[in-house]
Enzyme design. Structure first.
Site, mmCIF file in Angstrom:
data_model
loop_
_atom_site.group_PDB
_atom_site.id
_atom_site.type_symbol
_atom_site.label_atom_id
_atom_site.label_comp_id
_atom_site.label_asym_id
_atom_site.label_seq_id
_atom_site.Cartn_x
_atom_site.Cartn_y
_atom_site.Cartn_z
ATOM 1 N N HIS A 1 15.265 1.900 -91.029
ATOM 2 C CA HIS A 1 16.249 0.881 -91.417
ATOM 3 C C HIS A 1 17.395 1.569 -92.135
ATOM 4 O O HIS A 1 17.225 2.636 -92.730
ATOM 5 C CB HIS A 1 15.598 -0.186 -92.303
ATOM 6 C CG HIS A 1 14.949 0.344 -93.534
ATOM 7 N ND1 HIS A 1 13.726 1.004 -93.501
ATOM 8 C CD2 HIS A 1 15.349 0.350 -94.829
ATOM 9 C CE1 HIS A 1 13.402 1.367 -94.725
ATOM 10 N NE2 HIS A 1 14.371 0.996 -95.559
ATOM 11 N N TYR B 1 8.100 2.384 -93.801
ATOM 12 C CA TYR B 1 8.248 3.436 -92.795
ATOM 13 C C TYR B 1 8.512 2.912 -91.385
ATOM 14 O O TYR B 1 7.821 3.247 -90.442
ATOM 15 C CB TYR B 1 7.056 4.400 -92.856
ATOM 16 C CG TYR B 1 7.107 5.257 -94.112
ATOM 17 C CD1 TYR B 1 7.746 6.489 -94.102
ATOM 18 C CD2 TYR B 1 6.577 4.798 -95.313
ATOM 19 C CE1 TYR B 1 7.837 7.271 -95.245
ATOM 20 C CE2 TYR B 1 6.662 5.577 -96.472
ATOM 21 C CZ TYR B 1 7.289 6.805 -96.424
ATOM 22 O OH TYR B 1 7.381 7.566 -97.568
ATOM 23 N N HIS B 2 9.531 2.048 -91.294
ATOM 24 C CA HIS B 2 10.113 1.643 -90.004
ATOM 25 C C HIS B 2 11.613 1.819 -90.202
ATOM 26 O O HIS B 2 12.181 1.246 -91.155
ATOM 27 C CB HIS B 2 9.757 0.187 -89.681
ATOM 28 C CG HIS B 2 10.443 -0.323 -88.456
ATOM 29 N ND1 HIS B 2 9.792 -0.490 -87.254
ATOM 30 C CD2 HIS B 2 11.727 -0.687 -88.243
ATOM 31 C CE1 HIS B 2 10.643 -0.954 -86.356
ATOM 32 N NE2 HIS B 2 11.827 -1.069 -86.936
#
Lengths: 334, 334
Positions: free
Chosen positions: B266, B263-264
């Site tokens: 990309h 959950y970052h």
């Protein structure tokens, strides 16, 4: 078969199949005994390393004309996976490396249990060669303006023959194949097994819902007025599939293609576990997302830019190429 | 390998890899000579008929502990397709039928040229068995309300470790792998080869753009304020890939996953011809479509219902199950 191949096989009218065969009969071929040892390979047209398929163009010794050989490694069968099959004493094993609990090897089962599906097309036409050749594919982002300027004229010019669709809808053909039929002219549809599906194997389940309402060419034409139709296809389609094939709705991939393979609205139902051709994000739009978009904005698909994939050999590619929106591979102006 | 397997392999922190191996060492295994003929199959965990892979659970005769054997038919190699390989005199051919110009056969090349990639994991842990087991997968339609009620709490509870992402962004690891780097804290990103890609083979090209801006968990968080960032990733990413790998932008599939594997924010870049895992319509959203949706409606992804797939063994499935939105297969209440 490679995706490309299967893509070309999406529902085809029985009539056109017949015509094709008749054309091919004009090649004047009777059954000839073909032997792989007489095949002289000239060119690999397509090698799908995921599906383990390959298509080779060549000739047969002492025979005129072009031949295509299609090879496909067989999937594993449960009955081969025992001490008489892969784990038999005569299976050779070559070790690449062993690291801790992981070992990499190559094994060589005796040839009888390791067959390769083989299709020979002889003599093959230019059409066959084009169909089985790996094509350069591109993604084009179609704005509403480009749709009107380039895509719509292409659809109108090509005059796709939809008679076979009307034959199904009007009960003139494939009636024995119909899984579900809602006869409402405005919101009804017919559910039939896709031609790529054997109609039995749950693992590869693939059905098509063909709407009765005419004149909806594709996703582009959909607006809020079609919501009742779309919801009916989703809900009744899932229900019919569950009652006949016992696959529940949450395990079905329900989607539309853009561009579609024929311009009469139809919706695909495939089993979620099955990697059917044409389910990739660049071509498929989940019906639930389509319904949601139309609910939020009734003219979403007249306003949206829609990506689609096109092969360099397709006439639609040429229209976009000559209008300067895409360039062939190996062109300086990229 | 099956999709499921590959999906589990999406970028993993070196640290966690190391830990894994250490855990496995605790099984206290030294290299033992394994023979397929001693393998006693117990259960087929997974059989991918598209990719021609199978995973079998069993034991080794006179050895304790569980073993996994993974078999994968090899893709065709150009050098095998000649009169010393598949078209050699000792290749047997069985005829199914011949119809006009089409013939269907099965061929049996000698075993040496028809090897099967073989991986043995012994002893295998419960984790291995779960990882390689065919999972029942479901599609869930996540409304904004369900996101807040079930998905967001799950993300916050699971506390996914993003340290390895920050290590890349801050230049503490994988610096040699970086293909392109835009250091702007707000609109910058780092482009690295995905761990599934060897970094060389054009046919399987797969890169990841990891944005520098923190706190964008996924597609759900995107709004119009992110348009400059997204356009920069698209344009500079395509440019960097063309200049380094000579794949033009119109042949790249550029997309986001929902749900993502971490959950970052990309963005994935894959070669259009490559059937990479996770490119299906139920999981992937083309960046061009995302940009178009945000341009038309700045809060599209806060208002939209987003479908995602989830396996029955995943904790997120349990949340949706206990809230009554999906049911396990083989449950009466379907």
């Amino acid at each position: 078969m490679s995706d490309a191949t299967l893509e070309n096989d999406v529902i085809e009218p029985p009539c056109s199949k017949k015509i094709k065969i008749e054309e091919q009969n004009e090649n004047g071929v009777s059954n000839v005994q073909l032997e792989l040892k007489d095949f002289v390979p000239v060119k690999v047209l397509n090698n799908n390393t995921n599906r383990k398929t390959v298509c080779i163009q060549g000739t047969f010794r002492d025979k005129s004309g072009v031949a295509l050989v299609l090879l496909e490694k067989n999937a594993f069968k449960g009955e081969e996976l025992d001490d008489k099959g892969y784990f038999a004493i005569d299976t050779k094993l070559r070790t690449f490396f062993q690291n801790d609990i992981y070992g990499n090897f190559e094994c060589y089962p005796r040839s009888e249990i390791n067959g390769v599906k083989t299709t020979i097309i002889y003599p093959a036409t230019e059409k066959h060669i084009a169909k089985f050749s790996q094509q350069e594919v591109h993604i084009i982002l179609e704005t509403p303006e480009l749709y009107r300027k380039l895509t719509l004229p292409y659809i109108e010019k090509e005059q796709f023959n939809l008679q076979w669709v009307y034959n199904i809808l009007e009960g003139r053909s494939e009636q024995d194949r119909i899984v579900y039929d809602n006869k409402c002219e405005r919101e009804g549809f017919v559910l039939v097994p896709d031609l790529k599906w054997d109609g039995i194997t749950k693992e590869t389940l693939y059905l098509l819902a063909i709407v009765r309402q005419r004149g909806i060419k594709s996703l582009r034409d959909l607006n809020e007025s079609h919501l009742p139709l779309l919801k009916r296809v989703r809900d009744e389609g899932k229900k019919a599939i569950y009652s006949k094939y016992k696959v529940c709705g949450s395990q079905l991939r329900v989607y539309l293609h853009y561009q579609p393979s024929f311009y009469h609205l139809h919706i695909h139902f495939t089993y979620l576990k099955h990697e059917a051709p044409g389910i990739h994000a660049e071509r498929s739009h989940l019906l639930d997302a389509v319904i949601d978009n139309l609910t939020m904005s009734g003219h979403h698909y007249q306003l949206a830019s829609l990506p689609f994939t096109v092969r360099e050999m397709d006439p639609l590619f040429s229209s976009y190429e000559s209008d300067g929106h895409v360039a062939r591979v190996n062109q300086p102006d990229k």
